[in-house]
Design a protein around this motif. Structure first.
Motif, mmCIF file in Angstrom:
data_model
loop_
_atom_site.group_PDB
_atom_site.id
_atom_site.type_symbol
_atom_site.label_atom_id
_atom_site.label_comp_id
_atom_site.label_asym_id
_atom_site.label_seq_id
_atom_site.Cartn_x
_atom_site.Cartn_y
_atom_site.Cartn_z
ATOM 1 N N PHE A 10 -11.035 7.175 -0.461
ATOM 2 C CA PHE A 10 -11.887 6.360 0.404
ATOM 3 C C PHE A 10 -11.145 5.836 1.625
ATOM 4 N N ALA A 11 -9.878 5.475 1.442
ATOM 5 C CA ALA A 11 -9.149 4.890 2.579
ATOM 6 C C ALA A 11 -9.121 5.854 3.766
ATOM 7 N N THR A 12 -9.014 7.134 3.489
ATOM 8 C CA THR A 12 -8.999 8.116 4.574
ATOM 9 C C THR A 12 -10.370 8.191 5.245
ATOM 10 N N LYS A 36 -14.041 -5.373 5.432
ATOM 11 C CA LYS A 36 -14.104 -5.429 3.973
ATOM 12 C C LYS A 36 -13.125 -4.470 3.304
ATOM 13 N N CYS A 37 -12.222 -3.949 4.065
ATOM 14 C CA CYS A 37 -11.264 -2.988 3.489
ATOM 15 C C CYS A 37 -9.991 -3.010 4.322
ATOM 16 N N THR A 38 -8.857 -3.040 3.644
ATOM 17 C CA THR A 38 -7.585 -3.009 4.377
ATOM 18 C C THR A 38 -6.964 -1.605 4.346
ATOM 19 N N ASN A 39 -7.754 -0.630 3.966
ATOM 20 C CA ASN A 39 -7.267 0.761 3.907
ATOM 21 C C ASN A 39 -6.035 0.879 3.013
ATOM 22 N N CYS A 40 -6.023 0.076 1.958
ATOM 23 C CA CYS A 40 -4.788 0.014 1.156
ATOM 24 C C CYS A 40 -4.618 1.211 0.236
ATOM 25 N N ARG A 41 -5.672 1.960 0.003
ATOM 26 C CA ARG A 41 -5.663 3.196 -0.802
ATOM 27 C C ARG A 41 -5.539 2.949 -2.304
ATOM 28 N N ARG A 42 -5.713 1.713 -2.723
ATOM 29 C CA ARG A 42 -5.575 1.453 -4.158
ATOM 30 C C ARG A 42 -6.723 2.086 -4.930
ATOM 31 N N CYS A 43 -7.923 2.045 -4.333
ATOM 32 C CA CYS A 43 -9.072 2.641 -5.030
ATOM 33 C C CYS A 43 -8.904 4.160 -5.103
ATOM 34 N N SER A 44 -8.329 4.735 -4.046
ATOM 35 C CA SER A 44 -8.144 6.196 -4.040
ATOM 36 C C SER A 44 -7.282 6.622 -5.226
ATOM 37 N N ALA A 59 -17.662 -3.335 -3.553
ATOM 38 C CA ALA A 59 -17.248 -2.184 -4.380
ATOM 39 C C ALA A 59 -16.860 -1.015 -3.474
ATOM 40 N N PRO A 60 -15.678 -0.421 -3.706
ATOM 41 C CA PRO A 60 -15.251 0.681 -2.824
ATOM 42 C C PRO A 60 -16.299 1.781 -2.692
ATOM 43 N N ALA A 61 -16.965 2.130 -3.798
ATOM 44 C CA ALA A 61 -17.945 3.229 -3.716
ATOM 45 C C ALA A 61 -19.125 2.822 -2.822
ATOM 46 N N HIS A 62 -19.473 1.556 -2.858
ATOM 47 C CA HIS A 62 -20.573 1.108 -1.989
ATOM 48 C C HIS A 62 -20.150 1.175 -0.523
ATOM 49 N N LYS A 63 -18.917 0.725 -0.264
ATOM 50 C CA LYS A 63 -18.421 0.777 1.118
ATOM 51 C C LYS A 63 -18.356 2.234 1.572
ATOM 52 N N ALA A 64 -17.882 3.088 0.678
ATOM 53 C CA ALA A 64 -17.793 4.517 1.030
ATOM 54 C C ALA A 64 -19.184 5.090 1.271
ATOM 55 N N SER A 107 -10.331 -1.899 -8.847
ATOM 56 C CA SER A 107 -8.986 -1.711 -8.296
ATOM 57 C C SER A 107 -8.865 -2.385 -6.938
ATOM 58 N N CYS A 108 -9.986 -2.833 -6.401
ATOM 59 C CA CYS A 108 -9.974 -3.422 -5.059
ATOM 60 C C CYS A 108 -9.825 -4.938 -5.124
ATOM 61 N N HIS A 109 -8.874 -5.458 -4.347
ATOM 62 C CA HIS A 109 -8.649 -6.908 -4.388
ATOM 63 C C HIS A 109 -9.848 -7.688 -3.869
HETATM 64 S S1 SF4 Z 1 -8.749 0.926 0.303
HETATM 65 FE FE1 SF4 Z 1 -8.069 -0.980 -0.675
HETATM 66 S S2 SF4 Z 1 -9.218 -2.612 0.336
HETATM 67 FE FE2 SF4 Z 1 -10.223 -0.657 0.826
HETATM 68 S S3 SF4 Z 1 -11.803 -0.484 -0.730
HETATM 69 FE FE3 SF4 Z 1 -10.031 0.621 -1.478
HETATM 70 S S4 SF4 Z 1 -8.945 -0.883 -2.738
HETATM 71 FE FE4 SF4 Z 1 -10.393 -2.027 -1.449
#
Ligand code: SF4
Ligand code: SF4
Lengths: 582, 230
Positions: free
Chosen positions: A120-122, A103-111, A55-60, A41-43
């Motif tokens: 994750f964005a939060t 590596k993240c724009t806090n877009c909340r798409r993964c959430s 990967a969002p889970a890795h970043k988290a 889901s992450c661009h």
């Molecule tokens: S919040 Fe957006 S940019 Fe950040 S990891 Fe999730 S999908 Fe990717």
């Protein structure tokens, strides 16, 4: 002990993390099952298929491991088993910075795509805030935050520049409409609308301010712009600095309160809308005592209620719409912009996916200010570029200044040949200019107070000559005069402006004066408004007095002369008569 | 039934379950110690928005694969998820039914159905292990606990295939293994990611509450028209 091995900054980061953890965040930290459903889901992931570190889970997990090592006993007892790890050195903090900012724009798409509800964005924002608290952040974030703390807006626009910009925009407006009332009111007290903007508009896109001003003017809105606290954007949202977030939002709220504005209208900016409308009260810990709405909603209402009329054929291009993440995914604001857009353009083509599932413009989360990450940002923008191209539209409309910049960059980089615009520009372009514009006229208060100074009077008559005569006489005596040409408008203005007195003609097309009078009396909000009937048909007097409501405070027959009018008005307003006879 | 089988299928299970419950209570207490943040902003401009709707939608989300892009796109993965989780619930149920209401699983049809489920879960477990090991992103995010939990459930499902007929008269060995594994599973669960179901109501409650209040949930989207062959 892990704590002892930490650098001073790392220690502070962990300490701040402990203070900022909420139940929601802890749920997200312990709830991830590493299923990988959110990955695609992450661009960033989609544009970098060979790099799993996006990967969002890795970043988290880079945040989670610190949490587990320090706050969760499973990680304290079996750190290796659950990948718990402390953060120790400043170099570790720098590495974390590159992840949470770069590596993240806090877009909340993964959430939105996590079956467990892991947001994750939060978490990412919280981690940004922890780093910012020890001064670890991209340079751009530091500069912008400083400007917003110190200058009062995130682009460092000086008060003088802001006011001068509004001044020349006002001059242009006045010229265009040949009307001295066609100006941008600044710090007007008791206005219905206080309009706050993004400083980008002053610096790079004043057209959006003048377009909004034209719309307010044509709508006859009683509005103002504040001379301070006018920046509704909030870098606290991006930097994760709740203190900055609270201070910036409060600055805007305080100004509206000081001006006794009824409603705060925000120009089109996704993160400004989210910060000021949604998160500001959470950061400052206080609810806001007035209404806050997006200008999209204001424009939509103007059109739907007939305050302005638009001709959509004036916007000829084929357009698509980009939902800002903050508007759509974090504030549920995606239906109204579409409704408005459909009223403004004849050919609107959806982008897929859309609404809350849209992809980020890739400039979100403050990414536009972090030049060190520009190459990876633009690489990830391939997803957005493909999405835009697939619409075959030549213009992309968005309701966010940040997205305007983000999309313009994508369009430039991928040579898409599109242009970006906002709803306010389309609305202003489609607006039909009426021959006569009715605006609440504010008369400057002269040094010597006139007898009617400080009173607001609504004069209602369908005959322009009489309207002009009444307004001129009352204005000469210092009253603030508002004019209405029919019953509909009279009622709306009475509710909105709460005048001290309404002079009301009885025989008008549409809703006649009798009806308006009864409506005023029956509406608890305005029932105590004083009314003076001025009619050329004395036979209608009986109809007024026979109504089952309190009678009007005054009654005059046309033709009415200046003296009689003033005497009656003064009596009704309970002012002492110049000759002493009450 | 021997005394040892009676012990592992009854006393040992009760002990393991009590331990699990105790740890869960402590865990929930710990989670509740963190302050829940509130939404102080005025209600959404979307007139239909409500926290309640958001919470219900968020909780029901798992049963609505169409509601998330990820489950729409990975429908095979979603089916696996459903089968796997139903099987785990059935397996826990079986570990209670065998000692206390064995009659319920006496009909051969029930035994066969359970065996089919366990076999399916076992196959899914193997596939998921393969996915976890072969996909670089999955490998990167996987912890030893992730591997162990998956392996444990897969092996447990496998053993359950043979325990389902509940025939101690044909040999108690497999039933002993099944119950010892079940007890171990119950003791291990609170320390592992398997306890995600404990957090699920919380995470989805809070996420749904905010998203509902703000009018994001229930999600609406404009779907792409299917290309037509003209
Ligand atoms: S919040 Fe957006 S940019 Fe950040 S990891 Fe999730 S999908 Fe990717
Ligand atoms: S964040 Fe959610 S979707 Fe992503 S891996 Fe964790 S549980 Fe799965």
């Amino acid at each position: 002990m892990a704590q002892n091995a930490r650098s001073r900054k790392a220690d502070k980061v962990v300490e701040r993390m402990g203070r900022k953890l909420t139940r929601q965040m802890v749920g997200s930290l312990v709830g991830c099952v590493h299923c990988g459903m959110c990955t695609d889901s992450c661009h960033y992931v989609l544009a970098n298929p060979d790099d799993p570190t996006y990967a969002p889970a890795h970043k988290a997990d880079q945040i989670r491991k610190i949490f587990k090592r320090n706050f969760d006993w499973t990680g304290r007892i079996f750190p290796w088993w659950v990948h718990a790890e402390d953060i120790r050195t400043d170099a570790d903090l720098e590495k974390l910075k590159d992840i949470v900012f770069g590596k993240c724009t806090n877009c909340r798409r993964c959430s939105l795509n996590c079956p467990m509800g892991v947001d994750f964005a939060t978490l990412n924002r919280m981690a940004r805030g922890a780093l910012v608290s020890v001064g670890i952040m991209p340079e751009g974030v530091a500069i912008v935050s400083k400007d917003q703390w110190e200058v009062g807006n995130q682009m460092g626009v000086l008060p003088q520049d802001y006011l001068e910009t509004l001044e020349w925009l006002s001059d242009e407006l006045e010229n265009e409409f040949k009307d001295p009332a066609a100006r941008i009111p600044i710090d007007k007290m008791d206005a219905e609308i206080v309009y706050a903007i993004n400083p980008r508009e002053v610096k790079y896109d004043p057209r959006t301010i003048s377009d909004a001003a034209r719309i307010f003017y044509i709508a006859g809105e009683n509005w103002t712009m504040p001379s301070e606290g006018w920046d509704m954007t909030n870098f606290g949202l991006f930097s994760g600095d709740d203190e900055l977030g609270a201070a910036v939002a409060q600055r805007v709220y305080d100004r509206v309160i000081k001006l006794r504005g009824k409603k705060l209208v925000l120009s089109e900016c996704g993160h400004g809308y989210r910060s000021t409308r949604c998160e500001g009260p959470n950061w400052s810990g206080k609810a806001v005592p007035f209404v806050i709405e997006s200008s999209v909603l204001t424009m939509l209402r103007y059109i739907k209620e007939g305050w302005i009329r638009v001709d959509k054929t004036k916007n000829k291009e084929v357009v698509t719409f980009h939902d800002s993440c903050n508007n759509a995914r974090s504030c549920g604001f995606y239906e109204e912009p579409r409704e408005l857009l459909n009223l403004l353009v004849p050919d609107f083509r959806e982008m897929y996916p859309n609404c809350a599932e849209n992809f980020c413009c890739t400039g979100g989360g403050g990414a536009m200010s972090m030049s060190e990450y520009t190459p990876q940002r633009l690489k990830s923008a391939k997803i957005k570029a493909d999405q835009l191209t697939a619409t075959e539209a030549k213009t992309v409309v968005t309701s966010c200044h940040n997205c305007v910049d983000g999309l313009s960059d994508v369009i430039r980089h991928y040579k898409l040949g599109m242009k970006v615009t906002q709803l306010v520009n389309l609305a202003a372009n489609a607006m039909m200019i009426p021959e006569k514009v009715v605006v609440p006229v504010e008369v400057p208060i002269p040094a010597v107070a006139l007898p009617l100074a400080g009173f607001k009077i609504l004069v209602v008559d369908d005959e322009p000559d009489i309207l002009t005569f009444l307004a001129a006489v009352l204005e000469d005596q210092g009253a603030t005069v508002i004019q209405a040409v029919d019953g509909e408008q009279a009622l709306a203005l009475t509710v909105r402006e709460k005048p001290d007195l309404v002079t009301l003609d009885l025989s008008m097309p549409g809703r006649n004066g009798g009806y308006v009078f009864e409506e005023i009396r029956n509406n608890p909000e305005i029932t105590s408004t004083r009314v003076c009937i001025i009619t050329g048909k004395p036979e209608l007097r009986r109809l007024i007095y026979e109504r089952p409501v309190a009678p009007p405070e005054g009654y005059l027959d046309k033709p009415v002369n200046e003296d009689t009018l003033l005497t009656s008005v003064r009596m009704i307003l309970e002012l002492k008569h110049p000759h002493g006879n009450a | 039934m021997s005394e040892s089988l009676r012990f592992v299928s009854d006393d040992l299970q009760l002990m393991a379950m009590s331990f699990m419950a105790l740890v869960y209570i402590l865990r929930i207490r710990w989670l509740l110690k963190f302050k829940a943040s509130r939404d102080r902003q005025a209600p959404s401009e979307n007139r239909d928005a409500s926290s309640f709707k958001g919470i219900v939608y968020s909780w029901a989300n798992i049963a609505m694969p169409w509601s998330m892009e990820s489950t729409r796109r990975m429908s095979f993965f979603y089916i696996q998820f459903v089968v796997f989780h139903l099987t785990m619930a059935a397996n826990i149920g079986m570990s209670i039914v065998i000692p206390y209401a064995p009659g319920l699983i006496r009909p051969m049809i029930v035994v066969r159905l359970l065996q089919i489920l366990f076999a399916a879960a076992c196959a899914i477990g193997c596939y998921r292990m393969f996915r976890r090991l072969s996909n670089p992103a999955m490998r990167l995010i996987s912890t030893p606990d992730d591997y162990f939990s998956l392996a444990l459930l897969t092996v447990w499902s496998f053993v359950s295939i043979f325990a389902a007929p509940n025939r101690p008269d044909l040999g108690e060995g497999l039933l002993m293994v099944y119950f010892i594994m079940t007890a171990f599973f119950l003791v291990y669960v609170p320390f592992s990611k398997i306890s995600h179901y404990l957090y699920y109501p919380f995470t989805r409650f809070y996420f749904g509450r905010t998203m509902g209040y703000r009018g994001v949930y229930p999600l609406k989207r404009v779907t792409q028209p299917k290309p037509t062959n003209r």
